[in-house]
Design a protein around this motif. Structure first.
Motif, PDB file in Angstrom:
ATOM      1  N   UNK A  29       0.830  -1.195   0.000  1.00  0.00           N
ATOM      2  CA  UNK A  29       0.000   0.000   0.000  1.00  0.00           C
ATOM      3  C   UNK A  29       0.871   1.254   0.000  1.00  0.00           C
ATOM      4  N   UNK A  30       0.449   2.302  -0.700  1.00  0.00           N
ATOM      5  CA  UNK A  30       1.211   3.555  -0.669  1.00  0.00           C
ATOM      6  C   UNK A  30       1.041   4.321   0.633  1.00  0.00           C
ATOM      7  N   UNK A  31       0.149   3.873   1.503  1.00  0.00           N
ATOM      8  CA  UNK A  31      -0.098   4.551   2.768  1.00  0.00           C
ATOM      9  C   UNK A  31       0.757   3.889   3.838  1.00  0.00           C
ATOM     10  N   UNK A  32       1.665   4.622   4.511  1.00  0.00           N
ATOM     11  CA  UNK A  32       2.570   3.986   5.475  1.00  0.00           C
ATOM     12  C   UNK A  32       1.854   3.218   6.577  1.00  0.00           C
ATOM     13  N   UNK A  33       0.792   3.793   7.157  1.00  0.00           N
ATOM     14  CA  UNK A  33       0.077   3.113   8.234  1.00  0.00           C
ATOM     15  C   UNK A  33      -0.528   1.796   7.762  1.00  0.00           C
ATOM     16  N   UNK A  34      -1.073   1.802   6.550  1.00  0.00           N
ATOM     17  CA  UNK A  34      -1.672   0.586   6.001  1.00  0.00           C
ATOM     18  C   UNK A  34      -0.584  -0.439   5.687  1.00  0.00           C
ATOM     19  N   UNK A  35       0.506   0.016   5.106  1.00  0.00           N
ATOM     20  CA  UNK A  35       1.596  -0.893   4.771  1.00  0.00           C
ATOM     21  C   UNK A  35       2.181  -1.555   6.015  1.00  0.00           C
ATOM     22  N   UNK A  36       2.190  -0.817   7.132  1.00  0.00           N
ATOM     23  CA  UNK A  36       2.757  -1.349   8.362  1.00  0.00           C
ATOM     24  C   UNK A  36       1.851  -2.365   9.033  1.00  0.00           C
ATOM     25  N   UNK A  37       0.535  -2.278   8.799  1.00  0.00           N
ATOM     26  CA  UNK A  37      -0.424  -3.083   9.538  1.00  0.00           C
ATOM     27  C   UNK A  37      -1.015  -4.214   8.708  1.00  0.00           C
ATOM     28  N   UNK A 387     -15.093   6.680 -13.806  1.00  0.00           N
ATOM     29  CA  UNK A 387     -14.676   6.151 -15.092  1.00  0.00           C
ATOM     30  C   UNK A 387     -13.890   4.851 -14.936  1.00  0.00           C
ATOM     31  N   UNK A 388     -13.172   4.716 -13.821  1.00  0.00           N
ATOM     32  CA  UNK A 388     -12.291   3.557 -13.645  1.00  0.00           C
ATOM     33  C   UNK A 388     -12.936   2.433 -12.844  1.00  0.00           C
ATOM     34  N   UNK A 389     -14.147   2.632 -12.374  1.00  0.00           N
ATOM     35  CA  UNK A 389     -14.728   1.730 -11.384  1.00  0.00           C
ATOM     36  C   UNK A 389     -14.939   0.307 -11.897  1.00  0.00           C
ATOM     37  N   UNK A 390     -15.056   0.112 -13.191  1.00  0.00           N
ATOM     38  CA  UNK A 390     -15.355  -1.223 -13.699  1.00  0.00           C
ATOM     39  C   UNK A 390     -14.138  -2.137 -13.791  1.00  0.00           C
ATOM     40  N   UNK A 391     -12.948  -1.582 -13.980  1.00  0.00           N
ATOM     41  CA  UNK A 391     -11.839  -2.499 -14.183  1.00  0.00           C
ATOM     42  C   UNK A 391     -10.532  -2.078 -13.567  1.00  0.00           C
ATOM     43  N   UNK A 392     -10.511  -0.945 -12.876  1.00  0.00           N
ATOM     44  CA  UNK A 392      -9.252  -0.427 -12.365  1.00  0.00           C
ATOM     45  C   UNK A 392      -8.874  -1.076 -11.030  1.00  0.00           C
ATOM     46  N   UNK A 393      -7.615  -1.387 -10.854  1.00  0.00           N
ATOM     47  CA  UNK A 393      -7.127  -1.886  -9.575  1.00  0.00           C
ATOM     48  C   UNK A 393      -6.283  -0.803  -8.917  1.00  0.00           C
ATOM     49  N   UNK A 394      -6.592  -0.477  -7.674  1.00  0.00           N
ATOM     50  CA  UNK A 394      -5.959   0.655  -7.008  1.00  0.00           C
ATOM     51  C   UNK A 394      -4.623   0.292  -6.364  1.00  0.00           C
ATOM     52  N   UNK A 395      -4.562  -0.835  -5.675  1.00  0.00           N
ATOM     53  CA  UNK A 395      -3.335  -1.223  -4.993  1.00  0.00           C
ATOM     54  C   UNK A 395      -3.307  -2.741  -4.861  1.00  0.00           C
ATOM     55  N   UNK A 396      -2.326  -3.241  -4.128  1.00  0.00           N
ATOM     56  CA  UNK A 396      -2.164  -4.681  -4.001  1.00  0.00           C
ATOM     57  C   UNK A 396      -3.391  -5.333  -3.366  1.00  0.00           C
TER      58      UNK A 396
END
Length: 722
Positions: A29-37, A387-396
């Motif tokens: 995740x690009x968010x440090x808190x999320x990546x840590x947990x 526009x991206x909701x049907x097929x876009x992946x945001x993060x891992x």
């Protein structure tokens, strides 16, 4: 990451080395808190909706919904967090895995995903159903009862209507990495603490060991302010210097503006605002600034200049008064629970405290500012996400969730339609005095505001409420009808709030890689159980507790229900046209709508003109929503919450970042668990047996005699109407 996201999640400009939090050298995740947990691994073969799950989900949902509804009636309310269920269900799940025969009933070791699903179900049962308030005020104040079926159907539809809206919201509030939902990180930290081994350095504590020690310490300590020495819950030490001084009591008393008041009770600190250990510091700065400007600047000026005859009433209360300062007898102006114009003209107009009036004004401003802020700061992201909701992946995490079939949109749509129809039928068959078009209007208001509210909550952990605007709207359309007013408010406000609950839980499942369809059914199960148990518990207490929800019952005075009743009178009986209309002394409150609408605009352009300045921290909707819980919350709840938040979310995060990322969320869960265990044990040992602590000066709540009154009550006069 955009500059705006960088502000939101890296405002302390921490330079945290990946090795310090033992992260994988892979996509995260690009968010440090999320990546840590949050783990960036998944095993789709792990079983989820097992027999063990159903056993634990039902048992813990019943337990949690009963106790939280029970504690809701208390003079000093408390909420048992879902974190406690997470803790208790872990050894129970291990036990079932050990004793059940192997096979379909027991498919291997108790898994982390089963554990998450139990907690998600219990989370839907953790909050008390808002519609229970309608049942309470009908029975206590309006002296009517529509019966169990009507009450249950209203609870069911108001609790589940918002779930249908979550099908749309998930594309904007669950899938994007930027929508972190900070409260979920506490739960993720606890799940990982219980289920995963840590790569520890010599002498380093594991999260589980830290959790156990912190829980035990808080359990032992909480007996002091919670039972043995309750005066520590609100130490108004300045007021004690000269307790008979009225102004000193108003400014420094725990029942007044609480300047300098200290609380050493964790339950008091988290009672209304939640844990300060999980709210981002920049959001706490906005809450603190808003509280200071409103409660400690605006209110004293208004009160001591006698704005709206302020000195005739307490400085901080939700009670209702006549012009002479006496208690307002609502039943004296009603016939068949509808305003009687003749009786009202004879009895006189309603008066409220200046703080209570200003709270409504600030609520108006917060609501309109939310719309402006969302448009200015988030419109481009919303369009892109659509526009991206049907097929876009945001993060891992979003990529890993592609392994599971998504909930079909028609499931959400069907639930939404069915619950709307149930609401219409309930209001038409029983005499709630709300026509079918009123139900549809309430649902429409909820749908319009759900996305902007969700954007704020997903980032700041604070949820602006729709209670004020809903009661304002229906108060103009159907004046003089209190039950119609609170029913409309509940349908409009709670539908949105439940949509946030469902969406937040979807994000938790997203983090823990729980199949979306399993989450859908688990949440519905928990909601149905909770609604039933909440209503049964409320009916039991209303029948068995003498003088419940009145000042005469010092244990069960129902502060939230009393505020709910006051709102039903202000917006329903008297109605906004009389209360805030052109002929009312409170008419100026309406200008707060305009103020809130305009206020975010200059800050938006100043922020663009002066990047990387203190303006980066200004969030007008959060600032204006800061005092939304007052009353029933007291001022000292805020000051102590902010002090603890500074210690952890600023000091610990800036100067001890590794410790903060490893232990802060675990500590929040531990403290909540320790307090909950203490309250549960004291309930079984003392409360159920009618026992209490031996009285001594440390058990008194009136060491400052004017505390909680803040004025000298007038001599009672006979009512003009018999």
């Amino acid at each position: 990451m955009s500059s705006e996201q960088k502000f939101e999640y890296d405002d302390e400009k921490l330079d945290i080395e990946r090795s310090s939090v033992a992260l994988e050298e892979e996509e995260n995740s690009p968010i440090p808190e999320v990546a840590a947990i949050v783990s960036n691994k998944d095993d789709p073969s792990i079983p989820v909706m097992t027999f063990r799950y159903y056993v634990m989900a039902v048992i813990f949902s019943v337990i949690l919904s009963f106790f939280n509804q029970f504690f809701w009636f208390r003079t000093h309310p408390m909420t048992i967090s879902t974190l406690v269920i997470q803790l208790l269900s872990y050894p129970f799940g291990k036990f079932l895995a050990a004793v059940l025969p192997s096979g379909r009933l027991n498919p291997g070791p108790f898994s982390i995903k089963e554990h998450v699903l139990v907690a998600l179900t219990a989370n839907c049962a953790g909050g008390t159903a808002y519609a229970v308030d309608i049942t309470v005020i009908q029975k206590i104040w309006y002296k009517e009862d529509f019966g169990f079926l009507a009450n249950f159907l209203l609870i069911l539809c108001t609790q589940m209507l918002g779930y249908g809206m979550a099908g749309v919201l998930r594309r904007y509030l669950v899938y994007p990495a930027a929508m972190i939902w900070p409260a979920n990180l506490v739960q993720v930290a606890l799940f990982n603490t219980l289920h995963k081994d840590e790569d520890l350095q010599p002498g380093q504590w594991s999260r589980f060991k830290f959790f156990l020690v912190a829980t035990a310490c808080m359990f032992v300590y909480q007996w002091i302010p919670g039972f043995l020495f309750p005066v520590l819950s609100s130490i108004a030490w300045i007021c004690w210097i000269k307790p008979d001084n009225l102004v000193l009591s108003q400014l420094t008393g725990a029942g007044g503006l609480g300047i300098g008041a200290i609380s050493l009770d964790w339950n008091n600190i988290v009672a209304f605002l939640g844990s300060p250990l999980i709210v981002p510091w920049w959001a706490q700065v906005n809450i603190g600034l808003g509280f200071f400007l409103i409660a400690w600047v605006l209110v004293p000026i208004a009160y001591y200049t006698n704005l709206w005859e302020a000195k005739s009433f307490p400085i901080l209360t939700s009670d209702l008064f006549q012009e002479n300062g006496n208690e307002y007898d609502t039943m004296a102006i009603m016939t068949n629970n509808i305003l009687d114009e003749t009786k009202y003209a004879a009895y006189g107009s309603l008066r409220i405290s200046t703080f209570f009036a200003l709270t409504y004004g600030i609520g108006f401003a917060g609501l309109s500012s939310m719309m402006t802020h969302t448009w200015l700061y988030h419109r481009h992201k919303l369009v892109a996400q659509w526009k991206q909701s049907r097929g876009h992946t945001e993060d891992i995490h979003h990529k890993l969730m592609q392994a599971y079939p998504e909930v079909p949109d028609w499931w959400y749509l069907s639930l939404f339609v069915i619950m709307t129809v149930v609401a219409i039928i309930t209001c038409e068959i029983w005499d709630y005095k709300l026509p079918w078009w009123g139900v549809i209007l309430a649902v429409a208001l909820s749908a319009v505001f759900s996305l902007p509210v969700g954007l704020i909550q997903a980032i700041t952990n604070q949820q602006p409420g729709l209670n004020i605007i809903t009661e304002y709207v229906i108060g103009y359309i159907l004046p003089g009808r209190p039950i119609a007013n609170v029913t409309f408010k509940t349908l409009g406000y709670i539908s949105m709030a439940q949509a946030m609950t469902f969406t937040s839980d979807l994000k938790l499942g997203h983090y823990m890689k729980v199949p979306p369809r399993a989450m859908f059914w688990a949440q519905l199960l928990g909601t149905v159980i909770a609604g039933l148990v909440n209503l049964l518990t409320a009916n039991w207490l209303l029948r068995t507790r003498e003088n419940i929800c009145t000042p005469e019952n010092t244990t069960f005075s129902c502060p939230s229900a009393r505020t709910f009743y006051s709102a039903s009178v202000i917006w329903g009986v008297i109605a906004p046209d009389r209360m805030f209309g052109p002929t009312s002394m409170y008419n100026a409150i309406n200008y707060f709508f305009l103020i809130g609408f305009l206020l975010p605009i200059p800050f938006y352009y100043l922020k663009k003109a002066y990047p990387n300045s203190f303006l980066e921290f200004v969030h007008i909707p959060v600032l204006l929503a800061s005092t939304g819980m007052m009353p029933p919350a007291q001022a000292y709840h805020y000051t102590n919450w902010l002090a603890v938040g500074f210690l952890f979310q600023f000091f610990a995060r800036r100067y001890h970042p590794e410790w903060h990322l490893r232990f802060t969320y675990v500590m929040s869960a531990a403290f909540d668990s320790g307090v909950a265990f203490m309250v549960l044990l004291s309930f079984f040992i003392f409360t159920m047996r009618g026992k209490d602590m031996v009285e001594w000066w440390g058990t008194r709540y009136d060491l400052c005699p004017l505390e909680g009154k803040s004025y000298y009550p007038p001599t009672p006069e006979p009512s003009p109407i018999a």
